[in-house]
Design a protein around this motif. Structure first.
Motif, PDB file in Angstrom:
ATOM      1  N   TYR A   4      22.551   8.391 -32.085  1.00  0.00           N
ATOM      2  CA  TYR A   4      23.843   8.807 -32.061  1.00  0.00           C
ATOM      3  C   TYR A   4      25.263   8.620 -30.658  1.00  0.00           C
ATOM      4  O   TYR A   4      26.113   9.204 -30.837  1.00  0.00           O
ATOM      5  CB  TYR A   4      23.982  10.466 -32.258  1.00  0.00           C
ATOM      6  N   TYR A   5      24.932   8.287 -29.633  1.00  0.00           N
ATOM      7  CA  TYR A   5      25.192   8.456 -28.141  1.00  0.00           C
ATOM      8  C   TYR A   5      25.731   6.838 -28.231  1.00  0.00           C
ATOM      9  O   TYR A   5      26.855   7.018 -27.614  1.00  0.00           O
ATOM     10  CB  TYR A   5      24.675   8.725 -27.265  1.00  0.00           C
ATOM     11  N   GLU A  28      20.875   6.551 -24.101  1.00  0.00           N
ATOM     12  CA  GLU A  28      22.514   6.196 -24.413  1.00  0.00           C
ATOM     13  C   GLU A  28      23.191   7.263 -23.562  1.00  0.00           C
ATOM     14  O   GLU A  28      24.406   7.040 -24.109  1.00  0.00           O
ATOM     15  CB  GLU A  28      22.670   6.007 -25.840  1.00  0.00           C
ATOM     16  N   GLY A  29      22.467   9.026 -23.885  1.00  0.00           N
ATOM     17  CA  GLY A  29      23.940   9.535 -23.173  1.00  0.00           C
ATOM     18  C   GLY A  29      23.933   9.530 -21.919  1.00  0.00           C
ATOM     19  O   GLY A  29      25.470  10.000 -21.407  1.00  0.00           O
ATOM     20  N   LEU A  66      26.426   6.905 -21.636  1.00  0.00           N
ATOM     21  CA  LEU A  66      27.990   7.100 -21.764  1.00  0.00           C
ATOM     22  C   LEU A  66      28.316   8.360 -20.445  1.00  0.00           C
ATOM     23  O   LEU A  66      29.256   8.457 -20.687  1.00  0.00           O
ATOM     24  CB  LEU A  66      28.002   7.889 -22.853  1.00  0.00           C
ATOM     25  N   ASP A 102      25.576  17.892 -25.958  1.00  0.00           N
ATOM     26  CA  ASP A 102      26.100  17.290 -26.994  1.00  0.00           C
ATOM     27  C   ASP A 102      28.045  17.809 -26.718  1.00  0.00           C
ATOM     28  O   ASP A 102      27.751  18.945 -26.867  1.00  0.00           O
ATOM     29  CB  ASP A 102      25.663  17.873 -28.443  1.00  0.00           C
ATOM     30  N   GLN A 126      18.483  16.396 -20.554  1.00  0.00           N
ATOM     31  CA  GLN A 126      19.022  17.165 -21.731  1.00  0.00           C
ATOM     32  C   GLN A 126      19.558  18.278 -22.567  1.00  0.00           C
ATOM     33  O   GLN A 126      17.959  19.840 -22.828  1.00  0.00           O
ATOM     34  CB  GLN A 126      19.041  16.000 -23.272  1.00  0.00           C
ATOM     35  N   ILE A 177      30.742   9.177 -29.410  1.00  0.00           N
ATOM     36  CA  ILE A 177      30.700   9.708 -30.229  1.00  0.00           C
ATOM     37  C   ILE A 177      31.935  10.074 -31.159  1.00  0.00           C
ATOM     38  O   ILE A 177      32.794  10.932 -30.370  1.00  0.00           O
ATOM     39  CB  ILE A 177      30.179  10.941 -30.098  1.00  0.00           C
ATOM     40  N   PHE A 222      32.270  11.586 -25.295  1.00  0.00           N
ATOM     41  CA  PHE A 222      30.857  11.594 -24.094  1.00  0.00           C
ATOM     42  C   PHE A 222      30.328  12.770 -23.705  1.00  0.00           C
ATOM     43  O   PHE A 222      31.361  13.780 -23.835  1.00  0.00           O
ATOM     44  CB  PHE A 222      31.501  10.322 -22.525  1.00  0.00           C
ATOM     45  N   PRO A 223      29.579  12.846 -24.261  1.00  0.00           N
ATOM     46  CA  PRO A 223      28.377  13.872 -23.178  1.00  0.00           C
ATOM     47  C   PRO A 223      29.170  14.778 -22.202  1.00  0.00           C
ATOM     48  O   PRO A 223      29.354  15.185 -20.798  1.00  0.00           O
ATOM     49  CB  PRO A 223      27.727  14.171 -22.881  1.00  0.00           C
ATOM     50  N   VAL A 254      20.875  14.776 -31.800  1.00  0.00           N
ATOM     51  CA  VAL A 254      21.613  14.653 -30.892  1.00  0.00           C
ATOM     52  C   VAL A 254      20.269  14.090 -29.091  1.00  0.00           C
ATOM     53  O   VAL A 254      20.794  13.335 -29.039  1.00  0.00           O
ATOM     54  CB  VAL A 254      22.235  15.860 -29.970  1.00  0.00           C
TER      55      VAL A 254
END
Length: 162
Positions: free
Chosen positions: A155-156, A122-123, A126, A51, A141, A160, A33-34, A150
């Motif tokens: 991507y998320y 989504e990041g 997550l 990321d 971000q 990942i 996860f981020p 990213v």
């Protein structure tokens, strides 16, 4: 949740305390996860995500702190305001590390981009539980120049796995 799964989940989470009143959570196992902050919203700042595969847990935490320190300086308030209103800000190593000479192999010559992302990104979903996101909260971000993948939800999605 079964005890075995809960133990595995705990091993994935790394927590870095800061001297600034917030913490940074990172992941050290797949699905990642981020790397992200908790506590900045209470200080009137955005929460940060990064990321997880960029520089590893510790390296990401270090860079989040550098970006936080930079954006929290009064002389950089206009850049934080620009980000809040949808602009992307480009930051060089020299801006983040005032005594940077270009010879620090840990920081290389990475250019960072800082942009506002939605709670629906989504990041963000997550990194944070839905109950962690309150009205008025906003998110930044941090990304590295060239890592355009990213910037996408895909991507998320689902964690990942690279």
């Amino acid at each position: 949740m079964k005890k075995k799964n809960k133990q595995r989940e705990v091993k994935r989470l790394l927590i870095f305390s800061t001297d600034f009143g917030f913490v940074i959570h990172a992941s050290n196992a797949r699905p990642f996860f981020p790397t992200h902050t908790h506590g900045l919203a209470e200080m009137g700042m955005p929460e940060f995500i990064f990321d997880p595969l960029a520089f590893g847990a510790k390296g990401n935490a270090n860079r989040i702190i550098k970006v936080y320190k930079y954006l929290s300086k009064p002389e950089n308030a206009s850049q934080l305001d620009d980000i809040k209103h949808g602009m992307t800000v480009r930051l060089t190593p020299k801006e983040l590390i005032p005594d940077y000479t270009g010879t620090d192999k840990d920081n290389a010559d990475n250019i960072f981009y800082v942009r506002k992302v939605s709670p629906d990104f989504e990041g963000v979903k997550l990194a944070y539980f839905p109950e962690d996101i309150t009205p008025g909260m906003w998110f930044i971000q941090i990304s590295v120049e060239g890592d355009d993948y990213v910037l996408t939800d895909e991507y998320y999605r689902g964690g990942i796995k690279w």
